[in-house]
Design an enzyme around this catalytic site. Structure first.
Site, mmCIF file in Angstrom:
data_model
loop_
_atom_site.group_PDB
_atom_site.id
_atom_site.type_symbol
_atom_site.label_atom_id
_atom_site.label_comp_id
_atom_site.label_asym_id
_atom_site.label_seq_id
_atom_site.Cartn_x
_atom_site.Cartn_y
_atom_site.Cartn_z
ATOM 1 N N CYS A 102 0.852 -1.188 0.000
ATOM 2 C CA CYS A 102 0.000 0.000 0.000
ATOM 3 C C CYS A 102 0.887 1.238 0.000
ATOM 4 O O CYS A 102 1.855 1.301 0.759
ATOM 5 C CB CYS A 102 -0.883 -0.007 1.241
ATOM 6 S SG CYS A 102 -1.978 1.408 1.343
ATOM 7 N N HIS A 144 -8.926 -4.015 -2.084
ATOM 8 C CA HIS A 144 -7.985 -3.224 -1.289
ATOM 9 C C HIS A 144 -8.464 -1.761 -1.197
ATOM 10 O O HIS A 144 -8.483 -1.166 -0.123
ATOM 11 C CB HIS A 144 -6.601 -3.309 -1.943
ATOM 12 C CG HIS A 144 -5.529 -2.505 -1.268
ATOM 13 N ND1 HIS A 144 -4.501 -3.078 -0.576
ATOM 14 C CD2 HIS A 144 -5.349 -1.165 -1.176
ATOM 15 C CE1 HIS A 144 -3.721 -2.117 -0.083
ATOM 16 N NE2 HIS A 144 -4.210 -0.941 -0.440
ATOM 17 N N GLU A 145 -8.894 -1.213 -2.339
ATOM 18 C CA GLU A 145 -9.327 0.194 -2.362
ATOM 19 C C GLU A 145 -10.672 0.373 -1.648
ATOM 20 O O GLU A 145 -10.899 1.387 -0.993
ATOM 21 C CB GLU A 145 -9.393 0.717 -3.802
ATOM 22 C CG GLU A 145 -8.095 0.606 -4.603
ATOM 23 C CD GLU A 145 -6.884 1.221 -3.924
ATOM 24 O OE1 GLU A 145 -7.045 2.182 -3.143
ATOM 25 O OE2 GLU A 145 -5.767 0.727 -4.143
ATOM 26 N N HIS A 148 -10.013 0.887 1.826
ATOM 27 C CA HIS A 148 -9.629 2.272 2.131
ATOM 28 C C HIS A 148 -10.866 3.141 2.341
ATOM 29 O O HIS A 148 -10.899 3.997 3.229
ATOM 30 C CB HIS A 148 -8.807 2.877 0.986
ATOM 31 C CG HIS A 148 -7.342 2.575 1.063
ATOM 32 N ND1 HIS A 148 -6.560 2.943 2.133
ATOM 33 C CD2 HIS A 148 -6.509 1.951 0.197
ATOM 34 C CE1 HIS A 148 -5.309 2.551 1.918
ATOM 35 N NE2 HIS A 148 -5.250 1.938 0.750
HETATM 36 ZN ZN ZN Z 1 -3.653 1.049 -0.113
#
Ligand code: ZN
Length: 183
Positions: A102, A144-145, A148
């Protein structure tokens, strides 16, 4: 734009939906694209708005040099193929195989299993509703996003899945070497 790194509070907040895809949102997306392209070591493949300090439900993905940017605004994800027990456990011995990283956690890498196949409803950068399926590496990036946008960083997934976390260091020839760290 500057990529913010942990433990910046914006990274652990739930991002707000975008009300309207207007000029200022489109400008933000253009800036995010430029910022992602400047991330060379490691190469950036995705960037979420909270990573540039904006708590908004926007992320971009670019799985490889040659692939175009895909822009996701107000995304919602349906898992089409769950991780199953047949999914092989992450390897303990080959950290170079498939590690997630990341841009907001420099030099930290971890083994994370992600769902292989997703459907995503979202707005594109023109504000048009989209509903598309994604599999493979871009599906991993999307998950993954999405994390976030929910204020979650990947080490939480590593912890949940009892995977291993690694720190990378430059070797003498500029190559990355990894060593496992405690979580
Ligand atoms: Zn990330």
């Amino acid at each position: 734009m500057k990529i913010v790194t942990a433990p910046e509070p914006v990274l652990s907040q739930k991002a707000k939906p975008v009300n309207k895809v207007n000029k200022s949102i489109q400008r933000l997306i253009e800036e995010m694209k430029k910022t992602l392209l400047t991330a060379k070591d490691p190469v950036g493949v995705g960037l979420a708005a909270p990573q540039v300090g904006k708590s908004l439900q926007i992320f971009i993905a670019k799985p490889s040099d040659k692939s175009p940017f895909t822009v996701f605004i107000n995304p919602s994800v349906t898992v089409l193929k769950e991780l199953t027990t047949e999914t092989p456990p992450p390897s303990k011995k080959k950290p170079q195989m498939k590690l997630e990283g990341c841009l907001s956690l420099p030099a930290i890498w971890g083994e994370v299993s992600r769902h292989p196949f997703l459907r995503v409803s979202y707005l594109n950068e023109k504000g048009q509703p989209q509903n598309k399926s994604f599999k493979g590496f871009i599906a991993t990036i999307i998950q993954h996003e999405m994390d976030h946008l929910n204020g979650v960083l990947f080490p939480k997934r590593v912890l949940d899945q009892k995977g291993s976390l690694f720190k990378s260091k430059k070797g003498e020839k500029g190559e990355d070497t990894f060593h496992e760290i405690e979580i």
